[in-house]
Motif scaffolding. Structure first.
Motif, PDB file in Angstrom:
ATOM      1  N   GLY A   1      -5.596   4.890   5.047  1.00 12.04           N
ATOM      2  CA  GLY A   1      -5.770   4.874   3.601  1.00 12.04           C
ATOM      3  C   GLY A   1      -7.101   5.449   3.172  1.00 12.04           C
TER       4      GLY A   1
ATOM      5  N   CYS B   1      -3.455   4.625  -2.398  1.00 11.67           N
ATOM      6  CA  CYS B   1      -4.232   5.375  -1.416  1.00 11.67           C
ATOM      7  C   CYS B   1      -3.766   6.822  -1.354  1.00 11.67           C
ATOM      8  CB  CYS B   1      -4.051   4.789  -0.008  1.00 11.67           C
ATOM      9  SG  CYS B   1      -4.414   3.031   0.166  1.00 11.67           S
TER      10      CYS B   1
ATOM     11  N   LYS C   1       6.813   0.842   5.274  1.00 15.60           N
ATOM     12  CA  LYS C   1       6.960   2.299   5.382  1.00 15.60           C
ATOM     13  C   LYS C   1       8.272   2.709   6.043  1.00 15.60           C
ATOM     14  CE  LYS C   1       4.129   2.311   9.575  1.00 15.60           C
ATOM     15  NZ  LYS C   1       2.857   2.752  10.175  1.00 15.60           N
TER      16      LYS C   1
ATOM     17  N   ASP D   1       0.975   5.806  -0.835  1.00 15.26           N
ATOM     18  CA  ASP D   1       0.161   7.012  -0.969  1.00 15.26           C
ATOM     19  C   ASP D   1       0.897   8.132  -1.706  1.00 15.26           C
ATOM     20  OD1 ASP D   1       1.927   7.845   0.992  1.00 15.26           O
ATOM     21  OD2 ASP D   1       0.384   8.198   2.518  1.00 15.26           O
TER      22      ASP D   1
ATOM     23  N   LEU E   1      -2.119   7.354   4.155  1.00 14.60           N
ATOM     24  CA  LEU E   1      -1.922   6.063   4.812  1.00 14.60           C
ATOM     25  C   LEU E   1      -1.910   6.183   6.331  1.00 14.60           C
ATOM     26  CD1 LEU E   1       0.715   4.101   2.691  1.00 14.60           C
ATOM     27  CD2 LEU E   1      -1.716   3.576   3.024  1.00 14.60           C
TER      28      LEU E   1
ATOM     29  N   CYS F   1       0.846  -1.189   0.000  1.00 16.97           N
ATOM     30  CA  CYS F   1       0.000   0.000   0.000  1.00 16.97           C
ATOM     31  C   CYS F   1       0.886   1.245   0.000  1.00 16.97           C
ATOM     32  CB  CYS F   1      -0.961   0.014   1.181  1.00 16.97           C
ATOM     33  SG  CYS F   1      -0.209  -0.189   2.809  1.00 16.97           S
TER      34      CYS F   1
ATOM     35  N   SER G   1       2.962  -2.076   4.077  1.00 15.43           N
ATOM     36  CA  SER G   1       3.377  -0.781   3.536  1.00 15.43           C
ATOM     37  C   SER G   1       4.889  -0.682   3.381  1.00 15.43           C
ATOM     38  CB  SER G   1       2.892   0.356   4.443  1.00 15.43           C
ATOM     39  OG  SER G   1       3.526   0.287   5.707  1.00 15.43           O
TER      40      SER G   1
END
Length: 245
Positions: free
Chosen positions: A36, A29, A203, A10, A32, A8, A201
């Protein structure tokens, strides 16, 4: 055996990093940090242009719960149309009634609006009080998969329910484990549940490329550093794949 690793994102920078790390599908998205929300049309179009893998757009018009007003519903149908026009492979939806059951009528309307696009039902199912009935409804509408943490705060804690869902749905619906999936726990999650898709993610943040700026003004909360840019870390994605080999 893992069939798909969904990442995912963004922002468009993260799309390149996710592909570099080995993602096989993108959940596109905005925001996040809020779980999201729907990406803007410009991001949809650019993602469709640059992605070598399928991109699914999140359809969620606001933060908060998944019980939507009539205005929210109209926005979501328009956003599904925008995702289709942008050339994306699918959409990610999740709609509930006030009692936390699946909004059967709205889900039907959304699935009809996709006109052949792929459909993921997202973690709204983790707020359902009767997840098995929810799965039955989702399967009736032809969704491809459900993204779920097994009704727990993260997928590792939800392993027992994830396995129950996999056993219940069989080949009719893919159960995709998400929330807190990392290189450290992904092998256990996959082995103990039988899921063939995982979602994360990966991230991280990078420093701003700006060389001169003021730190006395904030664009939002003072707790958020406006000069730390959230991005996907390709090494984290690659590490998850390596852990499954």
């Amino acid at each position: 055996m893992l069939k798909n690793l969904e990442v995912c994102i963004d922002n468009i920078e993260s799309l390149h990093y996710a592909q570099q790390g080995g993602a096989t599908r993108i959940e596109l998205c905005s925001s996040l940090a809020l779980g999201g929300l729907t990406p803007n049309v410009g991001l949809m179009k650019l993602a469709a242009r640059h992605s070598r893998i399928p991109v699914y757009a999140m359809i969620r018009p606001r933060q908060g719960d998944f019980f939507f007003s009539d205005d929210d519903k109209e926005i979501m149908l328009a956003d599904i149309h925008a995702a289709k026009q942008a050339g994306l492979a699918g959409v990610v939806v999740g709609v509930l009634n006030a009692d936390s059951s699946i909004d059967n009528d709205l889900l039907r309307e959304q699935c009809q609006a996709t006109s052949g696009m792929g459909i993921t039902f997202h973690r709204a199912i983790d707020q359902c009080l009767d997840p098995m009935t929810a799965l039955d409804i989702i399967m009736q509408h032809g969704c491809e998969r459900v993204l779920t943490s097994g009704l727990q705060a993260n997928a590792e804690a939800g392993i027992p329910m994830l396995k129950t869902m996999v056993d219940y749905c069989g080949p009719r619906l893919s159960i995709m484990a998400g929330a807190g999936v990392t290189a450290q726990n992904v092998a256990r999650i996959v082995q103990e549940t039988g899921v063939t898709e995982v979602h994360l993610s990966g991230k991280s943040t990078r420093a701003s490329h700006m060389t001169g700026f003021s730190r006395t003004a904030y664009m939002g909360s003072a707790d958020v550093d406006d000069f730390a840019i959230p991005v996907t870390d390709p090494a984290k994605i690659a590490a998850v794949l390596e852990a499954l080999r």
